[in-house]
Design a protein around this motif. Structure first.
Motif, PDB file in Angstrom:
ATOM      1  N   SER A  32       0.821  -1.215   0.000  1.00 27.01           N
ATOM      2  CA  SER A  32       0.000   0.000   0.000  1.00 27.01           C
ATOM      3  C   SER A  32       0.853   1.263   0.000  1.00 27.01           C
ATOM      4  CB  SER A  32      -0.939   0.007   1.209  1.00 27.01           C
ATOM      5  OG  SER A  32      -0.209   0.095   2.419  1.00 27.01           O
ATOM      6  N   ILE A  33       2.009   1.216   0.652  1.00 24.70           N
ATOM      7  CA  ILE A  33       2.920   2.372   0.649  1.00 24.70           C
ATOM      8  C   ILE A  33       3.524   2.572  -0.746  1.00 24.70           C
ATOM      9  CG2 ILE A  33       5.108   3.269   1.535  1.00 24.70           C
ATOM     10  CD1 ILE A  33       3.010   3.500   3.626  1.00 24.70           C
ATOM     11  N   LEU A  34       3.953   1.488  -1.375  1.00 27.24           N
ATOM     12  CA  LEU A  34       4.632   1.577  -2.669  1.00 27.24           C
ATOM     13  C   LEU A  34       3.681   1.950  -3.804  1.00 27.24           C
ATOM     14  CD1 LEU A  34       6.934  -1.587  -2.420  1.00 27.24           C
ATOM     15  CD2 LEU A  34       7.591   0.795  -2.085  1.00 27.24           C
ATOM     16  N   PHE A  35       2.438   1.485  -3.750  1.00 29.36           N
ATOM     17  CA  PHE A  35       1.506   1.682  -4.863  1.00 29.36           C
ATOM     18  C   PHE A  35       0.252   2.458  -4.449  1.00 29.36           C
ATOM     19  CE2 PHE A  35       3.951  -2.172  -5.774  1.00 29.36           C
ATOM     20  CZ  PHE A  35       4.424  -1.911  -7.046  1.00 29.36           C
ATOM     21  N   LYS A  36       0.417   3.390  -3.522  1.00 34.40           N
ATOM     22  CA  LYS A  36      -0.735   4.114  -2.982  1.00 34.40           C
ATOM     23  C   LYS A  36      -1.512   4.875  -4.041  1.00 34.40           C
ATOM     24  CE  LYS A  36       2.225   7.935  -1.353  1.00 34.40           C
ATOM     25  NZ  LYS A  36       3.513   7.313  -1.735  1.00 34.40           N
ATOM     26  N   ASN A  37      -0.819   5.576  -4.923  1.00 33.23           N
ATOM     27  CA  ASN A  37      -1.508   6.378  -5.956  1.00 33.23           C
ATOM     28  C   ASN A  37      -2.259   5.486  -6.947  1.00 33.23           C
ATOM     29  OD1 ASN A  37      -0.574   8.942  -5.028  1.00 33.23           O
ATOM     30  ND2 ASN A  37       1.429   8.496  -5.931  1.00 33.23           N
ATOM     31  N   GLU A  38      -1.585   4.437  -7.403  1.00 31.65           N
ATOM     32  CA  GLU A  38      -2.197   3.542  -8.384  1.00 31.65           C
ATOM     33  C   GLU A  38      -3.442   2.858  -7.823  1.00 31.65           C
ATOM     34  OE1 GLU A  38       2.237   3.775  -9.297  1.00 31.65           O
ATOM     35  OE2 GLU A  38       0.960   3.646  -7.523  1.00 31.65           O
ATOM     36  N   ILE A  39      -3.368   2.452  -6.564  1.00 31.18           N
ATOM     37  CA  ILE A  39      -4.495   1.726  -5.952  1.00 31.18           C
ATOM     38  C   ILE A  39      -5.712   2.616  -5.801  1.00 31.18           C
ATOM     39  CG2 ILE A  39      -5.285   0.604  -3.829  1.00 31.18           C
ATOM     40  CD1 ILE A  39      -2.403  -0.449  -3.495  1.00 31.18           C
ATOM     41  N   ILE A  40      -5.524   3.843  -5.287  1.00 34.23           N
ATOM     42  CA  ILE A  40      -6.657   4.753  -5.072  1.00 34.23           C
ATOM     43  C   ILE A  40      -7.308   5.152  -6.393  1.00 34.23           C
ATOM     44  CG2 ILE A  40      -7.244   7.122  -4.367  1.00 34.23           C
ATOM     45  CD1 ILE A  40      -7.150   5.224  -2.050  1.00 34.23           C
ATOM     46  N   ILE A  41      -6.503   5.462  -7.396  1.00 33.09           N
ATOM     47  CA  ILE A  41      -7.062   5.874  -8.692  1.00 33.09           C
ATOM     48  C   ILE A  41      -7.796   4.714  -9.356  1.00 33.09           C
ATOM     49  CG2 ILE A  41      -6.462   6.617 -11.029  1.00 33.09           C
ATOM     50  CD1 ILE A  41      -4.192   8.273  -9.759  1.00 33.09           C
ATOM     51  N   LEU A  42      -7.232   3.512  -9.255  1.00 35.89           N
ATOM     52  CA  LEU A  42      -7.877   2.332  -9.837  1.00 35.89           C
ATOM     53  C   LEU A  42      -9.214   2.037  -9.156  1.00 35.89           C
ATOM     54  CD1 LEU A  42      -7.794  -0.209 -11.669  1.00 35.89           C
ATOM     55  CD2 LEU A  42      -6.594  -1.366  -9.792  1.00 35.89           C
ATOM     56  N   MET A  43      -9.247   2.148  -7.823  1.00 34.39           N
ATOM     57  CA  MET A  43     -10.436   1.763  -7.071  1.00 34.39           C
ATOM     58  C   MET A  43     -11.513   2.846  -7.075  1.00 34.39           C
ATOM     59  SD  MET A  43     -10.020  -1.314  -5.966  1.00 34.39           S
ATOM     60  CE  MET A  43     -11.360  -1.380  -4.786  1.00 34.39           C
ATOM     61  N   LYS A  83     -10.631  11.500  -9.122  1.00 32.90           N
ATOM     62  CA  LYS A  83     -11.111  12.600  -8.275  1.00 32.90           C
ATOM     63  C   LYS A  83     -10.830  12.372  -6.787  1.00 32.90           C
ATOM     64  CE  LYS A  83     -15.973  11.043  -7.979  1.00 32.90           C
ATOM     65  NZ  LYS A  83     -17.368  11.427  -8.288  1.00 32.90           N
ATOM     66  N   TYR A  84     -10.422  11.148  -6.411  1.00 31.10           N
ATOM     67  CA  TYR A  84     -10.063  10.881  -5.021  1.00 31.10           C
ATOM     68  C   TYR A  84      -8.561  10.644  -4.851  1.00 31.10           C
ATOM     69  CZ  TYR A  84     -14.980  10.521  -3.750  1.00 31.10           C
ATOM     70  OH  TYR A  84     -16.301  10.813  -3.524  1.00 31.10           O
ATOM     71  N   ALA A  85      -7.755  11.148  -5.800  1.00 28.65           N
ATOM     72  CA  ALA A  85      -6.297  10.952  -5.739  1.00 28.65           C
ATOM     73  C   ALA A  85      -5.686  11.578  -4.483  1.00 28.65           C
ATOM     74  CB  ALA A  85      -5.638  11.537  -6.982  1.00 28.65           C
ATOM     75  N   GLN A  86      -6.314  12.630  -3.948  1.00 25.10           N
ATOM     76  CA  GLN A  86      -5.812  13.287  -2.740  1.00 25.10           C
ATOM     77  C   GLN A  86      -5.844  12.370  -1.517  1.00 25.10           C
ATOM     78  OE1 GLN A  86      -8.047  17.367  -3.686  1.00 25.10           O
ATOM     79  NE2 GLN A  86      -6.875  17.508  -1.812  1.00 25.10           N
ATOM     80  N   SER A  87      -6.564  11.282  -1.617  1.00 26.88           N
ATOM     81  CA  SER A  87      -6.691  10.360  -0.479  1.00 26.88           C
ATOM     82  C   SER A  87      -5.560   9.340  -0.405  1.00 26.88           C
ATOM     83  CB  SER A  87      -8.030   9.618  -0.563  1.00 26.88           C
ATOM     84  OG  SER A  87      -9.121  10.496  -0.543  1.00 26.88           O
ATOM     85  N   SER A  88      -4.638   9.337  -1.380  1.00 25.59           N
ATOM     86  CA  SER A  88      -3.658   8.247  -1.481  1.00 25.59           C
ATOM     87  C   SER A  88      -2.705   8.169  -0.289  1.00 25.59           C
ATOM     88  CB  SER A  88      -2.869   8.364  -2.787  1.00 25.59           C
ATOM     89  OG  SER A  88      -2.174   9.592  -2.831  1.00 25.59           O
ATOM     90  N   MET A  89      -2.160   9.299   0.138  1.00 23.53           N
ATOM     91  CA  MET A  89      -1.233   9.272   1.273  1.00 23.53           C
ATOM     92  C   MET A  89      -1.947   8.832   2.547  1.00 23.53           C
ATOM     93  SD  MET A  89       1.692   9.514   2.623  1.00 23.53           S
ATOM     94  CE  MET A  89       2.733  10.256   1.363  1.00 23.53           C
ATOM     95  N   ALA A  90      -3.146   9.372   2.759  1.00 21.62           N
ATOM     96  CA  ALA A  90      -3.925   8.988   3.938  1.00 21.62           C
ATOM     97  C   ALA A  90      -4.236   7.488   3.911  1.00 21.62           C
ATOM     98  CB  ALA A  90      -5.213   9.807   4.003  1.00 21.62           C
ATOM     99  N   PHE A  91      -4.517   6.963   2.722  1.00 20.42           N
ATOM    100  CA  PHE A  91      -4.804   5.525   2.583  1.00 20.42           C
ATOM    101  C   PHE A  91      -3.627   4.677   3.032  1.00 20.42           C
ATOM    102  CE2 PHE A  91      -3.387   2.405  -0.684  1.00 20.42           C
ATOM    103  CZ  PHE A  91      -4.010   1.290  -0.147  1.00 20.42           C
ATOM    104  N   SER A  92      -2.423   5.008   2.561  1.00 17.02           N
ATOM    105  CA  SER A  92      -1.252   4.190   2.896  1.00 17.02           C
ATOM    106  C   SER A  92      -0.955   4.227   4.393  1.00 17.02           C
ATOM    107  CB  SER A  92      -0.031   4.666   2.102  1.00 17.02           C
ATOM    108  OG  SER A  92       0.286   6.019   2.411  1.00 17.02           O
ATOM    109  N   LEU A  93      -1.124   5.395   5.017  1.00 17.56           N
ATOM    110  CA  LEU A  93      -0.886   5.503   6.458  1.00 17.56           C
ATOM    111  C   LEU A  93      -1.977   4.790   7.256  1.00 17.56           C
ATOM    112  CD1 LEU A  93       0.344   9.210   6.729  1.00 17.56           C
ATOM    113  CD2 LEU A  93       1.715   7.123   6.835  1.00 17.56           C
ATOM    114  N   LEU A  94      -3.209   4.796   6.745  1.00 18.12           N
ATOM    115  CA  LEU A  94      -4.293   4.076   7.420  1.00 18.12           C
ATOM    116  C   LEU A  94      -4.095   2.564   7.336  1.00 18.12           C
ATOM    117  CD1 LEU A  94      -7.435   6.221   6.519  1.00 18.12           C
ATOM    118  CD2 LEU A  94      -6.476   5.834   8.795  1.00 18.12           C
TER     119      LEU A  94
END
Length: 481
Positions: A312-323, A327-338
């Motif tokens: 999740s840390i390495l592919f945070k941007n790709e995972i959030i945009i894919l899922m 428009k929710y790309a801003q959530s990627s860093m928060a996702f990896s830390l969560l």
């Protein structure tokens, strides 16, 4: 631990894990539809409505959900059990009381969240009643160890939800109102299925005594306050993000937590089996077997969860945009830390459930009191300065503190935890994250190298990683033959 216990434990874990993972796949398909076809503001309102429902579900629970699992799983003859009828009577009574309270106080409660929710006020008590009773019967099935039926109902519910979403999407009528209708219909059908599956005629022994109620209340009250504190420490951040900012920020924060929430549900499928079986071992006086089960669970889950944290840390941007779309790309860093926070929280939960299984129902209240104060103070400090990601920082601090406090309580209760292996796994995970954050490269080749290095170091340092693949292979081979 005897072979029969191990076999039943593994079968139960497999059934609930398959059921939960299948339902999570459908759940994420539902989320992918909602985040793409519902505006961010409407999605934020939808999340706030679910939070209100969850608050009233929690307030009315009285701690009965967890304690019913403990009492029923320790019974040798469930058909002669006098516990179930008082539990059901108390739960339904509390639901009616809180539904009436919400009806009369809704004009004061709704503005605390968002004024737009007032137009959906009738949905809240209906959803609250159905959700609460559904979750209570899930706990009853858990205590009765109906793990396969539990999984079937869980998957069926998820399939029904996504089918309903696709139906409204096909007719181009997917909006916030219809999302709430879907929640009501799916919950009602799920509850109906549970009523047919659970054989109440053979379980409801009404020859109970008033001491039964005293026994239930005495054990449940500490768990109730612990549940309140747990909800406060884990969901207060949503309220604060909504208070400091707007529903769009709530949507960003909630989307960041959806994948960790999915992993939490997978983890919960393990707890569904772990908790009643560990309670059985402690109730039978098999303390050494119970400690072995706890320590093996900590090791195996730490190994698996730390790997997903690295991904999740390495592919945070790709995972959030894919899922969830761009428009929710801003959530990627928060996702990896969560995801990292999920790892810490899961370890704390294993410790907490282990203590409750041993009969110390008041200790989680003390631990959550400390961690809740830490979370609230850090949230009030971090959220105004860092935005919704400040809520993530506070959750990380809280769950680290929670682990430390639980560890000392386990020692005080003379429940011995093997901490060294878990700390080795955590150290490798954090070190890999730290080095990658310093390099901060988006090249896929670099990311693959980090994954390989993490696996090599883990294999070299942690004995269980070398041993368990062979064990799993032998177990699967035995099942096949």
């Amino acid at each position: 631990m005897d072979k029969n216990f191990k076999s039943n434990f593994l079968k139960g874990s497999a059934a609930t894990s398959v059921g939960t993972m299948s339902s999570i796949v459908f759940h994420f398909m539902s989320l992918m539809i909602m985040t793409r076809y519902i505006s961010k503001e409407d999605f934020g309102i939808y999340i706030l409505i679910l939070v209100i429902v969850a608050v009233f579900n929690l307030l009315s629970s009285l701690g009965l959900e967890i304690s019913i699992v403990k009492f029923i799983s320790g019974e040798s003859d469930i058909r002669n059990n006098t516990i179930i009828f008082p539990y059901i009577l108390m739960r339904i009574t509390s639901l009616f009381i809180f539904c009436i309270l919400f009806y009369f106080l809704s004009h004061l409660i709704i503005p605390l969240f968002h004024v737009q929710i007032s137009q959906f006020v009738l949905f809240v008590p209906i959803m609250f009643f159905l959700f609460s009773l559904r979750d209570f019967f899930y706990n009853l099935m858990q205590g009765l160890k109906l793990f396969k039926k539990y999984a079937i109902v869980q998957v069926s519910s998820a399939v029904l939800r996504i089918s309903s979403l696709l139906l409204f999407l096909y007719f181009k009528n997917l909006n916030l109102h219809n999302l709430l209708y879907i929640e009501v219909i799916v919950s009602f059908i799920t509850l109906t299925c549970q009523l047919f599956i659970i054989s109440f005629s053979s379980l409801l022994n009404i020859n109970y005594h008033l001491n039964t109620y005293r026994k239930i209340i005495k054990f449940s009250v500490p768990l109730y306050f612990n549940s309140l504190l747990t909800f406060l420490r884990e969901r207060i951040n949503v309220f604060l993000v909504g208070a400091f900012f707007n529903p769009v920020s709530v949507a960003y924060f909630d989307v960041a937590g959806k994948i960790p929430e999915g992993f939490s549900k997978i983890f919960q499928s393990f707890i569904i089996v772990y908790f009643p079986n560990l309670s059985t071992l402690f109730s039978e006086g098999k303390k050494v077997d119970a400690e072995n089960l706890m320590n093996k669970s900590l090791k195996i889950l730490s190994i698996g969860m730390s790997f997903f944290v690295i991904i999740s840390i390495l592919f945070k941007n790709e995972i959030i945009i894919l899922m969830f779309s761009e428009k929710y790309a801003q959530s990627s860093m928060a996702f990896s830390l969560l995801m990292l926070n999920f790892y810490f929280r899961a370890i704390s939960n294993i410790m907490g459930y282990s203590i409750v299984s041993a009969g110390y129902s008041s200790i989680p209240v003390k631990v959550n009191s400390v961690s809740s104060v830490v979370n609230i103070i850090s949230s009030v400090i971090f959220i105004p300065f860092f935005g919704f990601i400040g809520a993530v920082y506070s959750l990380l601090i809280m769950n680290i503190v929670s682990q430390i406090v639980y560890y000392f309580f386990l020692l005080r209760c003379k429940i011995f935890i093997e901490l060294a292996d878990y700390l080795k796994i955590t150290f490798i995970c954090i070190s890999t994250i730290g080095i990658y954050s310093f390099i901060n490269s988006d090249f896929i080749f670099i990311k693959i190298i980090f994954i390989m290095l993490y696996l090599i170091f883990s294999f070299a340092i942690i004995k269980e990683i070398r041993d368990y693949p062979g064990f799993i292979f032998r177990y699967l081979t035995r099942i096949i033959h």
